[in-house]
Design an enzyme around this catalytic site. Structure first.
Site, PDB file in Angstrom:
ATOM      1  N   ASP A 266     102.554  35.147  45.086  1.00  0.00           N
ATOM      2  CA  ASP A 266     102.764  36.575  44.950  1.00  0.00           C
ATOM      3  C   ASP A 266     104.239  36.844  44.680  1.00  0.00           C
ATOM      4  OD1 ASP A 266     102.702  39.307  45.001  1.00  0.00           O
ATOM      5  OD2 ASP A 266     102.483  39.472  47.190  1.00  0.00           O
ATOM      6  N   LYS A 273     109.408  41.079  44.218  1.00  0.00           N
ATOM      7  CA  LYS A 273     109.990  40.831  45.538  1.00  0.00           C
ATOM      8  C   LYS A 273     111.434  40.385  45.344  1.00  0.00           C
ATOM      9  CE  LYS A 273     105.697  39.443  47.834  1.00  0.00           C
ATOM     10  NZ  LYS A 273     105.587  40.487  48.855  1.00  0.00           N
ATOM     11  N   ASP A 344     103.050  45.183  44.233  1.00  0.00           N
ATOM     12  CA  ASP A 344     103.120  44.197  45.315  1.00  0.00           C
ATOM     13  C   ASP A 344     102.021  44.439  46.355  1.00  0.00           C
ATOM     14  OD1 ASP A 344     103.965  42.029  46.732  1.00  0.00           O
ATOM     15  OD2 ASP A 344     105.833  42.932  47.457  1.00  0.00           O
ATOM     16  N   GLU A 346      98.927  44.022  45.941  1.00  0.00           N
ATOM     17  CA  GLU A 346      97.903  43.479  45.048  1.00  0.00           C
ATOM     18  C   GLU A 346      96.694  42.923  45.797  1.00  0.00           C
ATOM     19  OE1 GLU A 346     100.587  41.802  45.996  1.00  0.00           O
ATOM     20  OE2 GLU A 346      99.383  40.269  46.958  1.00  0.00           O
ATOM     21  N   ARG A 348      94.910  44.058  48.213  1.00  0.00           N
ATOM     22  CA  ARG A 348      93.811  45.020  48.427  1.00  0.00           C
ATOM     23  C   ARG A 348      93.035  45.251  47.127  1.00  0.00           C
ATOM     24  NH1 ARG A 348      98.114  49.301  50.433  1.00  0.00           N
ATOM     25  NH2 ARG A 348      98.906  47.297  51.135  1.00  0.00           N
TER      26      ARG A 348
HETATM   27 ZN   LIG Z   1     102.119  41.481  47.355  1.00  0.00          ZN
END
Ligand SMILES: [Zn+2]
Length: 512
Positions: A266, A273, A344, A346, A348
């Protein structure tokens, strides 16, 4: 896949000395060891080494198997706030000393306190020891499994014989979960993640189906594919949906349905991030890993009457010119128009489509309950620390689903905390205009957002269509399980060992 075999040993006296090469004694004090010669030895040793009884110490003892005696004091166990992890913690230290001393088949004796909190303490000591002995898959593949994991068996003195099977199955599941969660992003890229699952369930009663056709995935999992979009340019990073199914041989009386978040990496996507927040994000597949792990335990125990279905989304949230961005509106598998709030958030999105498929399957299922498991929010870790956070809907609360899991977790050293789903959570994700039906997320880190781990459950309910009439009619119990605080030992997402939470508490709840 080797893990230290748990062996039920009726008593120290019945253990053949040649079968074992160390004795670990865990107790509040060592005044009453399982053998009079040992008790005498220890009382004399205490004059020489005053660490005995204060910290874990390895002594050379002629009366112990292999002459290795490891004395592991627990400290107080019966204060209000003590729980079975007091024993798990020292079991980890003790087994590491046994391994360092060269033992490969240690015996473990535990003086179990007469308190209901410790009713499974010996089993918990084994699971903690196995956790401490597990080494990362990359290390095993590079150096050889026996080199880095030399301990072959742990003899558990006083364990009922029929318990060993449950412990072996639970540890096999936890091991698979740790392997899948703890591995670097290329070794466990989506397709390799899927391959690892296929291998893990080969020859078992769990059927595995892997969908990798991107055209088909676009139709069936549109939100998942939005997350995967910028990974498609790199063939080895393309997504996979892994379906696992276990059917008991006789009639079904209960059905469990699991969705697992498997973000093999991620980056945050276009909402990248930053400030060092990306390291450790290969572990963002811990939920999927736990789901696969639980299925492994199911495969070994073959429970009667229980059907278990799981969908895992193995996806990489990359960044590139085709990356999805905030503001996009994407229609979910359930037909809900989702406004992307932050790329971010993502996990869900991946879960919502998996859950929508499971919702459809729940319609004809006997006595179904639905779960999503994910490393979803930093807020869960902030709010409940190293515990698993459970957020359930009304139907689950009515059936006491989370309460049962939490109760089992307390006794089995895999604890959870209960969070409530509230009307504010649904207000938070409400559409702001008719352009869309639901908002996936706000634009601040969850850890500084009020109700940051509760409101995503509301999003999952809406985006997966659980609030649609057919799902409401059969009032499907649903528990969202956020392991962002509990998924790795010590909360160190880059280096900590995956904990395999909540495999143990699920196994204790549903497979005993
Ligand atoms: Zn994320």
């Amino acid at each position: 896949m080797a893990y230290p075999t748990p062996v039920a040993v009726p008593s120290l006296q019945s253990a053949a000395p040649s079968d074992w090469d160390a004795l670990i004694c865990i107790a509040e004090n060592f005044r009453q060891l399982p053998d009079a010669a040992l008790t005498d030895f220890v009382s004399q040793q205490q004059w020489i080494d005053q660490r005995i009884g204060r910290e874990t110490v390895t002594s050379i003892c002629p009366a112990a198997p292999g002459q290795r005696l490891i004395l592991a004091p627990t400290g107080p166990l019966l204060r209000d706030f003590d729980d079975v992890r007091c024993i798990a913690d020292v079991a980890k230290i003790a087994i590491q000393q046994a391994k360092a001393a060269g033992a490969v088949r240690p015996l473990l004796w535990l003086q179990t306190p007469a308190d209901p909190r410790y009713s499974e303490a010996l089993a918990v000591a084994y699971l903690a020891a196995a956790q401490a002995l597990w080494q990362p898959l990359e290390g095993r593949e590079a150096r050889g499994e026996l080199q880095v994991e030399p301990v072959l068996a742990i003899g558990l003195i006083g364990l009922p014989a029929d318990e060993a099977n449950f412990l072996a199955a639970t540890e096999a599941g936890r091991r698979l979960a740790r392997d899948l969660c703890g591995t670097e992003p290329e070794r466990m890229a989506p397709l390799r993640f899927a391959d690892y699952c296929v291998d893990a369930f080969a020859g078992t009663d769990v059927k595995v189906k892997v969908e990798t056709n991107t055209e088909q995935l676009l139709v069936d999992y549109p939100l998942l594919m939005a997350v995967a979009r910028s990974s498609l340019a790199v063939p080895r990073h393309r997504p996979a949906v892994i379906r696992l199914e276990y059917n008991p041989s006789g009639p079904v009386s209960k059905t469990l349905l699991f969705a697992g978040k498997g973000l093999v990496y991620d980056t945050g996507g276009a909402d990248l991030k930053i400030n060092g927040g990306m390291a450790g994000m290969s572990r963002d597949k811990g939920g999927a890993a736990a789901v696969a792990g639980f299925m492994k335990t199911v495969a070994m125990l073959k429970p009667a009457g229980l059907k278990v279905v799981a969908e895992i989304g193995a996806v990489r949230n990359s960044i590139g010119s085709d990356a999805f961005v905030a503001d996009e509106i994407i229609t979910s598998h359930a037909g809900v128009r989702v406004r992307i709030g932050n790329t971010d958030a993502e996990g869900r999105l991946v879960l919502a489509d998996l859950m929508s498929h499971l919702r459809q399957q729940a319609k004809d299922a006997v006595n179904p309950a639905l779960f999503s498991i994910a490393t979803l929010t930093g807020h869960a870790a902030r709010a409940v620390g190293p515990y698993t956070a459970l957020v359930e809907n009304g139907a689950a609360r009515k059936n006491g689903v989370s309460a049962q899991i939490a109760q089992a977790g307390d006794i089995w050293g895999d604890p959870s905390e209960l969070s409530s789903s509230r009307r504010e959570d649904f207000a938070f994700i409400k559409a702001r205009s008719c352009a869309d039906d639901v908002l996936s997320c706000n634009n601040a880190p969850s850890s500084v957002t009020a109700r940051g781990h509760q409101f995503p459950m509301a999003f999952l309910v809406v985006a997966a269509g659980l609030d649609q009439s057919s799902a409401l009619e059969n009032s499907l119990p649903y528990v969202h399980i956020d392991i962002a605080g509990s998924g790795v030992d010590g909360g160190d997402w880059q280096h900590g060992k995956p904990s395999a939470a909540p495999v143990t508490s699920l196994a204790a709840t549903y497979l005993r």
